[in-house]
Each structure stands twice: as C-alpha cells, then as structure tokens.
Design a protein around this motif. Structure first.
Motif, mmCIF file in Angstrom:
data_model
loop_
_atom_site.group_PDB
_atom_site.id
_atom_site.type_symbol
_atom_site.label_atom_id
_atom_site.label_comp_id
_atom_site.label_asym_id
_atom_site.label_seq_id
_atom_site.Cartn_x
_atom_site.Cartn_y
_atom_site.Cartn_z
ATOM 1 N N GLU A 155 -44.772 36.104 6.061
ATOM 2 C CA GLU A 155 -45.116 34.708 5.760
ATOM 3 C C GLU A 155 -45.716 34.011 6.990
ATOM 4 O O GLU A 155 -45.218 32.970 7.431
ATOM 5 C CB GLU A 155 -43.882 33.942 5.270
ATOM 6 N N PRO A 156 -46.779 34.554 7.581
ATOM 7 C CA PRO A 156 -47.305 34.003 8.833
ATOM 8 C C PRO A 156 -47.921 32.618 8.704
ATOM 9 O O PRO A 156 -48.104 31.940 9.712
ATOM 10 C CB PRO A 156 -48.367 35.036 9.236
ATOM 11 N N THR A 157 -48.237 32.184 7.485
ATOM 12 C CA THR A 157 -48.892 30.878 7.319
ATOM 13 C C THR A 157 -47.966 29.831 6.719
ATOM 14 O O THR A 157 -48.400 28.714 6.424
ATOM 15 C CB THR A 157 -50.135 31.012 6.412
ATOM 16 N N ALA A 158 -46.681 30.146 6.541
ATOM 17 C CA ALA A 158 -45.768 29.245 5.841
ATOM 18 C C ALA A 158 -45.633 27.887 6.532
ATOM 19 O O ALA A 158 -45.475 26.859 5.875
ATOM 20 C CB ALA A 158 -44.403 29.902 5.694
ATOM 21 N N ALA A 159 -45.702 27.882 7.876
ATOM 22 C CA ALA A 159 -45.506 26.632 8.618
ATOM 23 C C ALA A 159 -46.829 25.958 8.989
ATOM 24 O O ALA A 159 -46.835 24.989 9.749
ATOM 25 C CB ALA A 159 -44.699 26.908 9.885
ATOM 26 N N LEU A 160 -47.945 26.466 8.444
ATOM 27 C CA LEU A 160 -49.265 25.984 8.852
ATOM 28 C C LEU A 160 -49.937 25.185 7.743
ATOM 29 O O LEU A 160 -49.687 25.414 6.558
ATOM 30 C CB LEU A 160 -50.162 27.170 9.243
ATOM 31 N N ASP A 161 -50.828 24.275 8.145
ATOM 32 C CA ASP A 161 -51.630 23.579 7.143
ATOM 33 C C ASP A 161 -52.706 24.522 6.619
ATOM 34 O O ASP A 161 -52.870 25.648 7.099
ATOM 35 C CB ASP A 161 -52.238 22.289 7.719
ATOM 36 N N HIS A 162 -53.448 24.055 5.622
ATOM 37 C CA HIS A 162 -54.403 24.914 4.923
ATOM 38 C C HIS A 162 -55.455 25.490 5.876
ATOM 39 O O HIS A 162 -55.736 26.700 5.854
ATOM 40 C CB HIS A 162 -55.082 24.106 3.808
ATOM 41 N N ALA A 163 -56.041 24.644 6.714
ATOM 42 C CA ALA A 163 -57.126 25.088 7.598
ATOM 43 C C ALA A 163 -56.623 26.111 8.615
ATOM 44 O O ALA A 163 -57.246 27.165 8.823
ATOM 45 C CB ALA A 163 -57.747 23.891 8.318
ATOM 46 N N ASN A 164 -55.483 25.809 9.259
ATOM 47 C CA ASN A 164 -54.947 26.746 10.250
ATOM 48 C C ASN A 164 -54.443 28.024 9.586
ATOM 49 O O ASN A 164 -54.539 29.107 10.171
ATOM 50 C CB ASN A 164 -53.815 26.080 11.036
#
Length: 229
Positions: free
Chosen positions: A172-181
């Motif tokens: 889940e590498p993008t779970a804490a990130l906004d859409h763009a990041n």
C-alpha cells in the motif's frame, strides 16, 4: 533451437498461511499458486483481509508458510538459515511497508542513503535526484518527526528504490498520499522493472495502470489473474 526457460523471480507453490489452532484457526492464505517473472510489475489487488499483504510478507521471508513453498530466484526461503535469509534480504530486497519505518535520529537524506551500498560513489547526487522526482527535495535536511505521514512514506520509497534491488516489494505505498503524489510514486515503481521484479499490494485498481500482471485476491485465495499482452 530451444531457448532456455527463465526461472521465476518469485514463486508461490500451493502456499497456505494459517494462524491459531483447532477451532480458532484463521486462514490468511489458502493454496496460493503464483509465478512472477523477472523484471515484471505485478499488482496484488483486493479488499482488506483478502490475504494480499500476507503474500508480500511471505515473499520477503518475514513470515513462513504453514504449507507449500515460497521461492525467490529459485531458492526456497524456508530452507535458508537465519543468517542466509538476512544476507539474501540485504542483497536482493527493497521493501516499502504500510507504516513508514524511519531511523528517528537520521535526516531524510540520511534515511534514504541507508538503502545504498557502503562507499557508493555519487551517493548525495543519487539521493537528490530521487528526492526531486518524489517531491521531497526541500525536506532532505529534516528529521522524521518534522515530516508528515505522506512525506515519511515517500522517504521510505526512495530508500527502498535507490539501491536498485532485484526484488522490490511495496505494501500500500500510496495509501498516505494524495492523488498526484500517488501517481508519481506508482510511475517510479513501474519504471523500476528495468532492474527489478516489482510486487505492489494495493486496494486501488487505478494505481495499477501499466502492470504486467494483476492478481485479484479474496478470502485468502487467488480470484483472478490478468496478464497484459
């Protein structure tokens, strides 16, 4: 002429993972059979509790299966000694956990640099280039407690990637990130198949655009496997 076959980078051979005993046994994985080719991008997709993170922990050797075999580069992980497993993990793996584990006394730049071999030439330049791509170049001097959760996660991703490991695992590498990041991180991970087999666990199918293979998990079983042509 018959071409030689290429051994899978990661292979799960009828793997099961169970917790507890008797009536209290819970099944995390049930007879999973999967093969992941070298230098491919593989997405593991499914809802919470489907077993997708368990696959990643087994692939890294951080957990051992209750049944079946897990092989990395042809080596059965359960047959390795503790010292051999540590050496294999150091030489072959880059791991991004769901929680951003950083050394609290090191700066962001120093935490990223931990992923490089000792005495690496141009270490500062490599750290700077990767940080720029991930949008954290202005944060390299800061300590982990001075960073947001998403910023800490991007530092962890940079640390896992910077040493160009042959196996890259991300939970889940993008779970804490906004859409763009989130998309920038996924673009980076997709590009890593130039040197690595990349296994990404996620619940968001949008983050798996460009994957060579998408494995859908449910209730500890493989529900579907789709392979791009």
């Amino acid at each position: 002429m018959t071409l030689p076959s290429v051994s899978p980078a990661i292979e799960f051979a009828e793997v099961s993972l169970r917790y507890g005993e008797g009536m209290r046994t819970s099944v995390a994985l049930d007879s999973v059979a999967l093969s992941m080719k070298p230098r491919s991008f593989v997405g593991i997709l499914g809802p919470s509790g489907s077993g997708k993170s368990s696959l990643l922990y087994l692939a890294s050797g951080l957990k051992q299966p209750s049944a079946g075999e897990v092989r990395v580069a042809g080596r059965e992980l359960a047959k390795l000694s503790a010292a051999e497993m540590v050496a294999l993990r150091r030489s072959m793996f880059g791991i991004v956990f769901q929680q951003p584990y950083l050394l609290h006394y090191l700066s962001a730049a120093e935490n990223i640099g931990v992923g490089l071999p000792q005495r690496e030439m141009n270490a500062a330049e490599k750290v700077g280039e990767l940080a720029l791509r991930l949008g954290i170049d202005s944060l390299l001097h800061k300590l982990p407690h001075e960073l947001s959760g998403g910023e800490r996660q991007r530092v962890c991703i940079a640390r896992a990637v910077i040493g160009s490991p042959p196996i890259l695992l991300a939970d889940e590498p993008t779970a804490a990130l906004d859409h763009a990041n989130g998309h920038e991180v996924m673009n980076l991970l997709v590009s890593c198949r130039e040197f690595a087999t990349v296994m990404v666990v996620t619940h968001d199918p949008e983050m798996l655009e460009g994957a060579d293979m998408v494995v859908r998990m449910r209730d500890g079983r493989v529900e579907d496997v789709s392979v791009s042509q």
